[in-house]
Design a protein around this motif. Structure first.
Motif, short mmCIF file in Angstrom:
data_model
loop_
_atom_site.label_atom_id
_atom_site.label_comp_id
_atom_site.label_asym_id
_atom_site.label_seq_id
_atom_site.Cartn_x
_atom_site.Cartn_y
_atom_site.Cartn_z
N ARG A 35 -6.32 -23.29 65.09
CA ARG A 35 -7.40 -24.06 65.90
C ARG A 35 -8.01 -22.87 66.75
N THR B 266 -8.65 -30.64 62.17
CA THR B 266 -8.23 -29.99 63.41
C THR B 266 -8.33 -30.91 64.52
N GLY B 267 -8.29 -32.19 64.31
CA GLY B 267 -8.08 -33.27 65.53
C GLY B 267 -9.39 -33.78 66.23
N TRP B 268 -10.68 -33.31 65.61
CA TRP B 268 -11.58 -34.13 66.41
C TRP B 268 -11.93 -35.51 65.81
N LYS B 269 -12.16 -36.38 66.79
CA LYS B 269 -12.43 -37.59 66.23
C LYS B 269 -13.77 -38.40 66.72
#
Length: 227
Positions: A82, A110-113
């Motif tokens: 990241r 990579t974890g974005w919501k």
């Protein structure tokens, strides 16, 4: 304060059980642009793969963007990645979805919501690479140079401290290569992002001079010359 984004000391780099590079000592600072040159098979790709955690570092010491490469596990590799952007020669865009969807895929991975934040980030990186109107295009509708710009936009999504570029001009004509180089130098200079670029293209290096590191005879030679 230490500005080194990459700091390698007395490292040995292996591909499986094969020793590829030894006595590797290399530092790259914030915002620095470095060419990685060397004949095919001399370890350029192995060095890059070690830097982004694809090859484990078995001997020596190395930190990349604050991560100790000797301590990496399958759980921590995604966190290292990241902080990095990787640019490929062959673009590696997903052909079944448009540009926006390609970029959103990476953000979600990579974890974005938050949908709104993702859309804002996508608009931001497309603007940085000069393609803000191309989000709804499919990859096959883009030129090679535009696809490479999208590849760079993808590398910028997580505001990386370091971009690793593997032959990014290898499939491009000279004029498009110049545009991509100008973009990479602009990112390095204006955003303080370190760039390590593997290349065979000495014409590009002459046009856009920067520090050069060479892989040769199982070694990494710093401040190499074109000769």
């Amino acid at each position: 304060m230490n500005d080194a984004i990459i700091n390698i000391r007395d490292a040995k780099i292996y591909q499986g059980d094969n020793l590829i590079l030894e006595d590797v000592n290399l530092s790259v600072n914030k915002g620095e642009f470095v060419y990685l040159v060397g004949k095919t098979g001399t370890g350029k790709s192995s060095l890059l793969k070690t830097l982004y955690g694809e090859l484990p570092l078995k001997e020596g010491q190395a930190t990349v963007a604050g991560f100790d490469l000797r301590q990496l596990t399958w759980k921590t590799v995604p966190f290292l990645r990241r902080t990095l952007g990787v640019v490929f020669q062959d673009f590696q865009l997903l052909t079944d979805r448009n540009v926006n969807e390609n970029l959103k895929f990476v953000l979600k991975a990579t974890g974005w919501k938050d949908e709104k934040l993702m859309n804002e980030k996508i608009a931001d990186v497309l603007d940085k690479v000069g393609l803000k109107s191309k989000g709804f295009k499919m990859p096959f509708e883009l030129s090679g140079g535009e696809q490479q710009r999208i590849d760079i936009a993808r590398a910028l999504l997580n505001s990386p401290k370091l971009i690793l570029a593997d032959e990014p001009t290898g499939n491009l004509d000279p004029e498009t290569s110049d545009e991509i180089m100008q973009l990479l130098f602009h990112i390095s200079r204006d955003y303080g992002t370190a760039v390590v670029m593997a290349t065979h293209d000495y014409i590009v290096i002459r046009k856009f001079p920067a520090r050069m590191v060479r892989t040769e005879k199982n070694r990494v030679l710093d401040n190499a010359s074109i000769a």
